[in-house]
Design an enzyme around this catalytic site. Structure first.
Site, PDB file in Angstrom:
ATOM      1  CB  ILE A   1      -1.010   0.102   1.244  1.00  0.00           C
ATOM      2  CG1 ILE A   1      -1.741  -1.190   1.256  1.00  0.00           C
ATOM      3  CG2 ILE A   1      -1.833   1.144   1.414  1.00  0.00           C
ATOM      4  CD1 ILE A   1      -2.601  -1.464   2.411  1.00  0.00           C
TER       5      ILE A   1
ATOM      6  CB  THR B   1      -5.899  -3.138   9.796  1.00  0.00           C
ATOM      7  OG1 THR B   1      -7.130  -4.437   9.400  1.00  0.00           O
ATOM      8  CG2 THR B   1      -5.735  -3.659  11.165  1.00  0.00           C
ATOM      9  CG  ASP B   2     -11.056  -4.612   8.133  1.00  0.00           C
ATOM     10  OD1 ASP B   2     -10.026  -5.166   8.181  1.00  0.00           O
ATOM     11  OD2 ASP B   2     -11.891  -5.025   7.221  1.00  0.00           O
ATOM     12  CD  GLU B   3      -7.056  -8.753   9.748  1.00  0.00           C
ATOM     13  OE1 GLU B   3      -6.450  -9.452  10.449  1.00  0.00           O
ATOM     14  OE2 GLU B   3      -6.868  -9.094   8.481  1.00  0.00           O
TER      15      GLU B   3
ATOM     16  CE1 TYR C   1      -1.316  -6.321  10.569  1.00  0.00           C
ATOM     17  CE2 TYR C   1      -3.544  -7.250  10.468  1.00  0.00           C
ATOM     18  CZ  TYR C   1      -2.429  -6.175  10.102  1.00  0.00           C
ATOM     19  OH  TYR C   1      -2.973  -5.081   9.293  1.00  0.00           O
TER      20      TYR C   1
ATOM     21  CB  SER D   1       0.641  -5.975  16.992  1.00  0.00           C
ATOM     22  OG  SER D   1       0.532  -6.079  15.474  1.00  0.00           O
ATOM     23  CE  LYS D   2      -1.884  -1.686  11.656  1.00  0.00           C
ATOM     24  NZ  LYS D   2      -0.955  -0.760  10.915  1.00  0.00           N
TER      25      LYS D   2
ATOM     26  N   PRO E   1      -4.816 -23.076  -2.425  1.00  0.00           N
ATOM     27  CG  PRO E   1      -3.122 -22.198  -1.084  1.00  0.00           C
ATOM     28  CD  PRO E   1      -3.442 -22.180  -2.316  1.00  0.00           C
TER      29      PRO E   1
ATOM     30  CG  ASN F   1     -11.642 -16.052   1.585  1.00  0.00           C
ATOM     31  OD1 ASN F   1     -11.548 -14.973   1.708  1.00  0.00           O
ATOM     32  ND2 ASN F   1     -11.305 -16.664   2.836  1.00  0.00           N
TER      33      ASN F   1
HETATM   34  P1  NAD Z   1       3.297  -4.763   3.380  1.00  0.00           P
HETATM   35  O1  NAD Z   1       3.556  -5.843   4.407  1.00  0.00           O
HETATM   36  O2  NAD Z   1       3.009  -4.981   1.787  1.00  0.00           O
HETATM   37  O3  NAD Z   1       4.398  -3.519   3.518  1.00  0.00           O
HETATM   38  C1  NAD Z   1       4.975  -3.107   4.767  1.00  0.00           C
HETATM   39  C2  NAD Z   1       6.110  -2.275   4.563  1.00  0.00           C
HETATM   40  O4  NAD Z   1       6.680  -1.807   5.803  1.00  0.00           O
HETATM   41  C3  NAD Z   1       7.071  -3.086   3.813  1.00  0.00           C
HETATM   42  O5  NAD Z   1       7.955  -2.214   2.886  1.00  0.00           O
HETATM   43  C4  NAD Z   1       8.319  -3.128   4.997  1.00  0.00           C
HETATM   44  O6  NAD Z   1       9.617  -3.356   4.425  1.00  0.00           O
HETATM   45  C5  NAD Z   1       8.243  -2.104   6.043  1.00  0.00           C
HETATM   46  N1  NAD Z   1       8.405  -2.321   7.235  1.00  0.00           N
HETATM   47  C6  NAD Z   1       8.015  -3.446   8.140  1.00  0.00           C
HETATM   48  N2  NAD Z   1       8.584  -3.198   9.402  1.00  0.00           N
HETATM   49  C7  NAD Z   1       9.274  -2.086   9.338  1.00  0.00           C
HETATM   50  C8  NAD Z   1      10.040  -1.488  10.207  1.00  0.00           C
HETATM   51  N3  NAD Z   1      10.265  -1.848  11.586  1.00  0.00           N
HETATM   52  N4  NAD Z   1      10.703  -0.334   9.829  1.00  0.00           N
HETATM   53  C9  NAD Z   1      10.432   0.333   8.646  1.00  0.00           C
HETATM   54  N5  NAD Z   1       9.770  -0.267   7.813  1.00  0.00           N
HETATM   55  C10 NAD Z   1       9.103  -1.668   7.954  1.00  0.00           C
HETATM   56  O7  NAD Z   1       2.031  -4.019   4.046  1.00  0.00           O
HETATM   57  P2  NAD Z   1       1.002  -3.523   3.410  1.00  0.00           P
HETATM   58  O8  NAD Z   1      -0.137  -4.660   3.017  1.00  0.00           O
HETATM   59  O9  NAD Z   1       1.250  -2.502   2.425  1.00  0.00           O
HETATM   60  O10 NAD Z   1       0.222  -2.649   4.613  1.00  0.00           O
HETATM   61  C11 NAD Z   1       0.582  -1.453   5.001  1.00  0.00           C
HETATM   62  C12 NAD Z   1      -0.124  -0.920   6.151  1.00  0.00           C
HETATM   63  O11 NAD Z   1      -1.473  -1.107   5.822  1.00  0.00           O
HETATM   64  C13 NAD Z   1      -0.096  -1.738   7.433  1.00  0.00           C
HETATM   65  O12 NAD Z   1       0.015  -0.700   8.451  1.00  0.00           O
HETATM   66  C14 NAD Z   1      -1.125  -2.691   7.507  1.00  0.00           C
HETATM   67  O13 NAD Z   1      -1.423  -3.090   8.814  1.00  0.00           O
HETATM   68  C15 NAD Z   1      -2.307  -1.498   6.961  1.00  0.00           C
HETATM   69  N6  NAD Z   1      -3.439  -2.400   6.188  1.00  0.00           N
HETATM   70  C16 NAD Z   1      -3.149  -3.448   5.420  1.00  0.00           C
HETATM   71  C17 NAD Z   1      -4.396  -3.805   4.641  1.00  0.00           C
HETATM   72  C18 NAD Z   1      -4.273  -4.810   3.525  1.00  0.00           C
HETATM   73  O14 NAD Z   1      -5.389  -5.217   2.875  1.00  0.00           O
HETATM   74  N7  NAD Z   1      -3.034  -5.177   2.945  1.00  0.00           N
HETATM   75  C19 NAD Z   1      -5.492  -3.351   4.919  1.00  0.00           C
HETATM   76  C20 NAD Z   1      -5.763  -2.573   5.999  1.00  0.00           C
HETATM   77  C21 NAD Z   1      -4.710  -1.894   6.771  1.00  0.00           C
HETATM   78  O1  DAU Z   2      -8.792  -6.625   6.846  1.00  0.00           O
HETATM   79  C1  DAU Z   2      -7.555  -6.016   6.625  1.00  0.00           C
HETATM   80  C2  DAU Z   2      -6.304  -6.889   6.739  1.00  0.00           C
HETATM   81  O2  DAU Z   2      -6.542  -7.935   5.359  1.00  0.00           O
HETATM   82  C3  DAU Z   2      -5.029  -6.335   6.721  1.00  0.00           C
HETATM   83  O3  DAU Z   2      -5.171  -5.504   7.982  1.00  0.00           O
HETATM   84  C4  DAU Z   2      -3.990  -7.144   6.526  1.00  0.00           C
HETATM   85  O4  DAU Z   2      -2.628  -6.588   6.567  1.00  0.00           O
HETATM   86  C5  DAU Z   2      -4.042  -7.948   5.480  1.00  0.00           C
HETATM   87  O5  DAU Z   2      -2.988  -9.220   5.291  1.00  0.00           O
HETATM   88  C6  DAU Z   2      -5.491  -8.778   5.154  1.00  0.00           C
HETATM   89  O6  DAU Z   2      -5.434  -9.710   6.443  1.00  0.00           O
HETATM   90  P1  DAU Z   2      -6.338 -11.060   5.793  1.00  0.00           P
HETATM   91  O7  DAU Z   2      -5.855 -12.039   6.574  1.00  0.00           O
HETATM   92  O8  DAU Z   2      -7.875 -10.876   5.729  1.00  0.00           O
HETATM   93  O9  DAU Z   2      -5.924 -11.370   4.193  1.00  0.00           O
HETATM   94  P2  DAU Z   2      -5.315 -12.441   3.538  1.00  0.00           P
HETATM   95  O10 DAU Z   2      -4.977 -12.063   2.120  1.00  0.00           O
HETATM   96  O11 DAU Z   2      -4.060 -13.371   4.260  1.00  0.00           O
HETATM   97  O12 DAU Z   2      -6.447 -13.490   3.570  1.00  0.00           O
HETATM   98  C7  DAU Z   2      -7.594 -13.050   2.923  1.00  0.00           C
HETATM   99  C8  DAU Z   2      -8.789 -14.421   3.186  1.00  0.00           C
HETATM  100  O13 DAU Z   2      -8.362 -15.544   2.507  1.00  0.00           O
HETATM  101  C9  DAU Z   2      -8.643 -14.711   4.791  1.00  0.00           C
HETATM  102  O14 DAU Z   2      -9.958 -15.204   4.918  1.00  0.00           O
HETATM  103  C10 DAU Z   2      -7.721 -16.038   4.844  1.00  0.00           C
HETATM  104  C11 DAU Z   2      -7.867 -16.584   3.347  1.00  0.00           C
HETATM  105  N1  DAU Z   2      -6.724 -17.433   2.845  1.00  0.00           N
HETATM  106  C12 DAU Z   2      -5.686 -16.564   2.654  1.00  0.00           C
HETATM  107  C13 DAU Z   2      -4.326 -17.268   2.301  1.00  0.00           C
HETATM  108  C14 DAU Z   2      -3.085 -16.377   2.226  1.00  0.00           C
HETATM  109  C15 DAU Z   2      -6.979 -18.522   2.131  1.00  0.00           C
HETATM  110  O15 DAU Z   2      -7.799 -19.176   2.110  1.00  0.00           O
HETATM  111  N2  DAU Z   2      -5.769 -19.352   1.477  1.00  0.00           N
HETATM  112  C16 DAU Z   2      -4.510 -18.533   1.641  1.00  0.00           C
HETATM  113  O16 DAU Z   2      -3.691 -19.171   1.068  1.00  0.00           O
END
Ligand code: NAD
Ligand code: DAU
Length: 340
Positions: A16, A129-131, A154, A157-158, A209, A253
């Site tokens: 992101i 995050t919504d989690e 996770y 911690s958020k 999977p 999913n």
């Molecule tokens: P990501 O894992 O793709 O990226 C995380 C980035 O943070 C990486 O570039 C990593 O190198 C960097 N990082 C990790 N630890 C660090 C540290 N100690 N110091 C500096 N940099 C560090 O994650 P993302 O999916 O891009 O998520 C970004 C943010 O959005 C997170 O805070 C996550 O909780 C939040 N978020 C993600 C989602 C989602 O669906 N992916 C949804 C809601 C919120």
């Molecule tokens: O809701 C926001 C969150 O979404 C963010 O805060 C997290 O950073 C982000 O990783 C994401 O969390 P999820 O656990 O929802 O995402 P993930 O892609 O890991 O999984 C999405 C759904 O798919 C979940 O119900 C688990 C399922 N899943 C995931 C993987 C990796 C599978 O069924 N098979 C898989 O291999």
């Protein structure tokens, strides 16, 4: 004309964060970005291709838990605001090893808040995050005043980081706010997350999977819609407030995986039901009424065309995928299902 400002964007080499850096360089010509990222397994400079030479973007490899470095950057670059994307972000990894999650997500956020306060940074936006709200039954959705009930290391911690932000507003009068988004999808997402993982496996004719019965529900938003929301909240949101971000795309999913297979012209026989994620949240759904009514934000990408574009993007970037799915990635997958 808007006065130039400098933002510290953390985690800007992740999924992101990198999309946000790209978006902002384009959407806000008066903004300079200092991008602080530790380049963990999830950080990837390739995500920033084309941005690294931009004079308005300075990339710094470093850790958000390093208070000297953070303080130095805030002072040297005269940073006006911080947007904290940096995090350990993957639920499955937090089950295997929660320590780095507390280090980065809790201690890292505290380090940034403390440094921001000392340097009198004007505004701090925490990307949450919504989690943190936990899991829903078959009906209803998360509002900003829903109880905080994190279920994974996770999300715990958020949630802790969100509480620290709130405490800094309340105790120190800091200008800080929080966004809580639902699941993002789009380009440059690390293929441990469901959508790019399923696309990658399907393109290689490997099993897909699905955890448990595949009926868990996530509420999907295109990453660019999330980036637009973040920028709107940063500019216009009220200090101390939380803004949910979601686009109203609830899908099981199984539905998502079937859509991906259809786009790729691959058979459903590739789907393999595997052991469930421990503590797997059943359903997320976001009520984003506050963001819509207060700040006028609307999602622009509908799910069907967003997924089609996303599948096409990964097919167009096989080198990006192939480079990631070796080394550490393989090691992680060898341990993922142990003990389930
Ligand atoms: P990501 O894992 O793709 O990226 C995380 C980035 O943070 C990486 O570039 C990593 O190198 C960097 N990082 C990790 N630890 C660090 C540290 N100690 N110091 C500096 N940099 C560090 O994650 P993302 O999916 O891009 O998520 C970004 C943010 O959005 C997170 O805070 C996550 O909780 C939040 N978020 C993600 C989602 C989602 O669906 N992916 C949804 C809601 C919120
Ligand atoms: O809701 C926001 C969150 O979404 C963010 O805060 C997290 O950073 C982000 O990783 C994401 O969390 P999820 O656990 O929802 O995402 P993930 O892609 O890991 O999984 C999405 C759904 O798919 C979940 O119900 C688990 C399922 N899943 C995931 C993987 C990796 C599978 O069924 N098979 C898989 O291999």
């Amino acid at each position: 004309m808007t006065a130039p400002q400098t933002l510290l964007v953390t985690g800007g080499a992740g999924f992101i964060g990198a999309n946000f850096v790209r978006y902002l360089l384009d959407a806000a010509p008066s903004v300079r970005i200092v991008n602080l990222d530790a380049l963990t397994y999830a950080g990837n400079l390739a995500n920033l291709a084309g941005c690294l030479d931009d004079p308005r973007h300075v990339f710094v490899r470093g850790n958000i838990t390093n208070s000297e470095l953070v303080g130095y950057l805030l002072q040297t670059f005269e940073v006006d605001g911080i947007i904290n994307f940096a995090a350990e972000s993957h639920v499955d990894r937090s089950i295997l090893g929660p320590v780095t999650f507390v280090e980065t997500n809790v201690k890292g956020t505290l380090t940034l808040l403390t440094a921001a306060r000392e340097a009198r940074v004007r505004r701090f936006l925490q990307i949450s995050t919504d989690e943190v709200y936990g899991s829903l039954g078959p009906t209803g959705s998360f509002r900003e005043d829903s109880p905080i009930r994190p279920n994974s290391p996770y999300s715990a911690s958020k949630a802790a980081a969100d509480h620290l932000v709130r405490a800094f507003v309340h105790t120190h009068g800091m200008d800080a706010l929080i966004t809580r988004s639902s699941n993002n999808y789009g380009p440059w997402q690390f293929p441990e997350k469901m959508i790019p993982l399923m696309i990658h496996n399907a393109r290689c004719d490997r099993p897909l999977p699905l955890y448990g019965d595949g009926r868990n529900v996530r509420d999907w938003i295109h990453v660019l819609d999330h980036c637009r929301a973040v920028w709107q909240v940063y500019r216009k949101g009220r200090s101390g407030e939380v803004y949910n971000v979601g686009a109203g795309n609830e899908r099981t999913n199984l539905e998502v995986v079937r859509t991906i297979l259809r786009r790729l012209g691959k058979p459903e026989s590739l789907i393999q039901f595997v052991a469930d994620r421990p503590g797997h949240d059943r359903r997320y759904a976001i009520d984003a009424t506050k963001l819509r009514s207060e700040l006028g934000w609307r999602p622009r990408v509908d799910f069907e065309s967003g997924i089609a574009q996303t599948v096409a993007w990964y097919l167009d970037h096989p080198d990006w995928l192939d480079k990631i799915v070796s080394g550490e990635y393989r090691k992680y997958y060898r341990t993922l299902y142990e003990g389930r």
